[in-house]
Design a protein around this motif. Structure first.
Motif, PDB file in Angstrom:
ATOM      1  N   VAL A   1      68.267  29.363  31.827  1.00 23.57           N
ATOM      2  CA  VAL A   1      67.568  30.505  32.412  1.00 23.57           C
ATOM      3  C   VAL A   1      66.916  30.135  33.735  1.00 23.57           C
ATOM      4  CG1 VAL A   1      67.176  31.637  30.205  1.00 23.57           C
ATOM      5  CG2 VAL A   1      65.489  30.017  31.056  1.00 23.57           C
ATOM      6  N   ALA A   2      66.888  28.855  34.062  1.00 26.25           N
ATOM      7  CA  ALA A   2      66.305  28.420  35.334  1.00 26.25           C
ATOM      8  C   ALA A   2      67.255  28.640  36.503  1.00 26.25           C
ATOM      9  CB  ALA A   2      65.926  26.941  35.262  1.00 26.25           C
ATOM     10  N   ALA A   3      68.503  28.908  36.241  1.00 25.13           N
ATOM     11  CA  ALA A   3      69.493  29.073  37.316  1.00 25.13           C
ATOM     12  C   ALA A   3      69.131  30.200  38.282  1.00 25.13           C
ATOM     13  CB  ALA A   3      70.876  29.289  36.729  1.00 25.13           C
ATOM     14  N   PRO A   4      68.695  31.385  37.809  1.00 20.65           N
ATOM     15  CA  PRO A   4      68.305  32.422  38.772  1.00 20.65           C
ATOM     16  C   PRO A   4      67.097  32.036  39.618  1.00 20.65           C
ATOM     17  CG  PRO A   4      68.693  33.403  36.620  1.00 20.65           C
ATOM     18  CD  PRO A   4      68.733  31.913  36.449  1.00 20.65           C
ATOM     19  N   VAL A   5      66.174  31.277  39.032  1.00 24.41           N
ATOM     20  CA  VAL A   5      64.996  30.828  39.787  1.00 24.41           C
ATOM     21  C   VAL A   5      65.420  29.861  40.886  1.00 24.41           C
ATOM     22  CG1 VAL A   5      62.816  29.578  39.632  1.00 24.41           C
ATOM     23  CG2 VAL A   5      63.471  31.172  37.818  1.00 24.41           C
ATOM     24  N   VAL A   6      66.294  28.936  40.548  1.00 24.82           N
ATOM     25  CA  VAL A   6      66.795  27.978  41.539  1.00 24.82           C
ATOM     26  C   VAL A   6      67.541  28.715  42.643  1.00 24.82           C
ATOM     27  CG1 VAL A   6      68.380  26.036  41.884  1.00 24.82           C
ATOM     28  CG2 VAL A   6      66.887  26.082  39.890  1.00 24.82           C
ATOM     29  N   GLN A   7      68.350  29.707  42.278  1.00 19.28           N
ATOM     30  CA  GLN A   7      69.099  30.480  43.270  1.00 19.28           C
ATOM     31  C   GLN A   7      68.154  31.254  44.175  1.00 19.28           C
ATOM     32  OE1 GLN A   7      72.484  30.344  43.731  1.00 19.28           O
ATOM     33  NE2 GLN A   7      71.986  31.441  45.605  1.00 19.28           N
ATOM     34  N   THR A   8      67.086  31.818  43.611  1.00 17.12           N
ATOM     35  CA  THR A   8      66.107  32.556  44.404  1.00 17.12           C
ATOM     36  C   THR A   8      65.399  31.635  45.396  1.00 17.12           C
ATOM     37  OG1 THR A   8      65.772  34.090  42.576  1.00 17.12           O
ATOM     38  CG2 THR A   8      64.066  34.038  44.272  1.00 17.12           C
ATOM     39  N   VAL A   9      65.042  30.441  44.939  1.00 18.59           N
ATOM     40  CA  VAL A   9      64.387  29.470  45.835  1.00 18.59           C
ATOM     41  C   VAL A   9      65.333  29.067  46.957  1.00 18.59           C
ATOM     42  CG1 VAL A   9      63.490  27.113  45.958  1.00 18.59           C
ATOM     43  CG2 VAL A   9      62.771  28.624  44.105  1.00 18.59           C
ATOM     44  N   LEU A  10      66.589  28.804  46.626  1.00 17.62           N
ATOM     45  CA  LEU A  10      67.559  28.433  47.665  1.00 17.62           C
ATOM     46  C   LEU A  10      67.779  29.567  48.659  1.00 17.62           C
ATOM     47  CD1 LEU A  10      70.266  26.488  45.629  1.00 17.62           C
ATOM     48  CD2 LEU A  10      68.622  25.558  47.255  1.00 17.62           C
ATOM     49  N   ASP A  11      67.823  30.811  48.163  1.00 11.89           N
ATOM     50  CA  ASP A  11      67.968  31.956  49.060  1.00 11.89           C
ATOM     51  C   ASP A  11      66.761  32.098  49.978  1.00 11.89           C
ATOM     52  OD1 ASP A  11      70.426  32.547  48.006  1.00 11.89           O
ATOM     53  OD2 ASP A  11      69.657  34.077  46.622  1.00 11.89           O
ATOM     54  N   GLY A  12      65.564  31.879  49.427  1.00 11.88           N
ATOM     55  CA  GLY A  12      64.350  31.962  50.234  1.00 11.88           C
ATOM     56  C   GLY A  12      64.297  30.892  51.311  1.00 11.88           C
ATOM     57  N   VAL A  13      64.649  29.677  50.933  1.00 13.44           N
ATOM     58  CA  VAL A  13      64.647  28.576  51.908  1.00 13.44           C
ATOM     59  C   VAL A  13      65.694  28.822  52.987  1.00 13.44           C
ATOM     60  CG1 VAL A  13      65.156  26.115  52.191  1.00 13.44           C
ATOM     61  CG2 VAL A  13      63.702  26.880  50.317  1.00 13.44           C
ATOM     62  N   SER A  14      66.874  29.278  52.588  1.00 12.99           N
ATOM     63  CA  SER A  14      67.902  29.531  53.598  1.00 12.99           C
ATOM     64  C   SER A  14      67.511  30.701  54.502  1.00 12.99           C
ATOM     65  CB  SER A  14      69.244  29.809  52.934  1.00 12.99           C
ATOM     66  OG  SER A  14      69.195  31.017  52.199  1.00 12.99           O
TER      67      SER A  14
END
Length: 64
Positions: free
Chosen positions: A43-56
């Motif tokens: 369930v952490a995958a969407p959180v990681v994806q959101t963080v990567l999207d924010g950083v990018s």
């Protein structure tokens, strides 16, 4: 999708470079790869994806 492919490519190149200079051992490489593969299924995958999207998004707004 484009950002995640770019991150995968950059991380792949970094891992290749670390293996090339013998800073990263094969056991550590396999352990990190397994961890990433298992993390993508949690369930952490969407959180990681959101963080990567924010950083990018943040890096995309920087002007030099």
């Amino acid at each position: 999708m484009l950002v995640s492919m770019s991150v995968v490519l950059l991380l792949g190149l970094l891992i290749w470079f670390l293996l090339r200079i013998r800073y990263l051992k094969w056991a550590e490489f396999l352990l990190c790869g397994t961890f990433g593969f298992l993390l993508a299924k949690t369930v952490a995958a969407p959180v990681v994806q959101t963080v990567l999207d924010g950083v990018s998004g943040f890096l995309g707004q920087l002007r030099f």
